[in-house]
Design an enzyme around this catalytic site. Structure first.
Site, mmCIF file in Angstrom:
data_model
loop_
_atom_site.group_PDB
_atom_site.id
_atom_site.type_symbol
_atom_site.label_atom_id
_atom_site.label_comp_id
_atom_site.label_asym_id
_atom_site.label_seq_id
_atom_site.Cartn_x
_atom_site.Cartn_y
_atom_site.Cartn_z
ATOM 1 N N CYS A 193 -12.164 70.484 -24.072
ATOM 2 C CA CYS A 193 -12.791 71.473 -23.179
ATOM 3 C C CYS A 193 -12.028 71.559 -21.861
ATOM 4 C CB CYS A 193 -14.240 71.091 -22.889
ATOM 5 S SG CYS A 193 -15.314 71.045 -24.333
ATOM 6 N N CYS B 87 -15.574 66.224 -22.325
ATOM 7 C CA CYS B 87 -14.856 66.653 -23.521
ATOM 8 C C CYS B 87 -13.392 66.977 -23.181
ATOM 9 C CB CYS B 87 -15.570 67.883 -24.085
ATOM 10 S SG CYS B 87 -14.677 68.781 -25.344
#
Length: 143
Positions: A14, A11
């Site tokens: 993230c 991600c």
């Protein structure tokens, strides 16, 4: 205050907020920072908190959710930690604490010097090996 970061290695948002989260963890020793890596898929904790996006930050005081942030928003993360760290002065544990000396509301004290653990740690290493071999003999041959 506990802050749970639901993240994944694949991600990009993230990974972008990861250094901010780690810096906040270093700067706020009174807050518990936890990471849940969902790279391999969902887990029970993500299901329990109904995590549907990553990153998701869940703020808990005790076992009660007090705030949630979906997405990589460093400003919101910093302000929410500052806000809730002040109100969560009691920390993760509640109730009356005890000291290792046995003082407090307890009516009896326990002397560690007489405990089995203390005896074991002060025992000669050769005697420890002999006891372990005797226990292994009993376990494998008599059971």
């Amino acid at each position: 205050l506990q802050v749970i970061d639901f993240t994944a290695s694949w991600c990009p948002p993230c990974q972008a907020i990861k250094p901010v989260f780690e810096a906040l963890a270093k700067d706020n020793a009174n807050v518990n920072f936890l990471k849940v890596d969902l790279s391999e898929g969902t887990n029970d904790l993500a299901t329990e908190y109904s995590v549907t996006a990553m990153p998701t930050f869940i703020f808990l005081v005790g076992d009660k959710e007090v705030h949630r942030i979906r997405g990589a928003n460093p400003a919101a993360l910093k302000s929410t930690i500052a806000q809730h760290a002040q109100t969560a002065s009691s920390g993760a544990f509640s109730g009356q604490g005890r000291t290792l000396s046995g003082k407090g509301e307890s009516s009896s004290t326990y002397s560690v010097s007489n405990s089995l653990t203390s005896r074991w740690s002060n025992m000669n290493p050769q005697v420890k090996v002999l006891i372990a071999l005797g226990a292994a003999y009993v376990f494998f041959w008599l059971i």
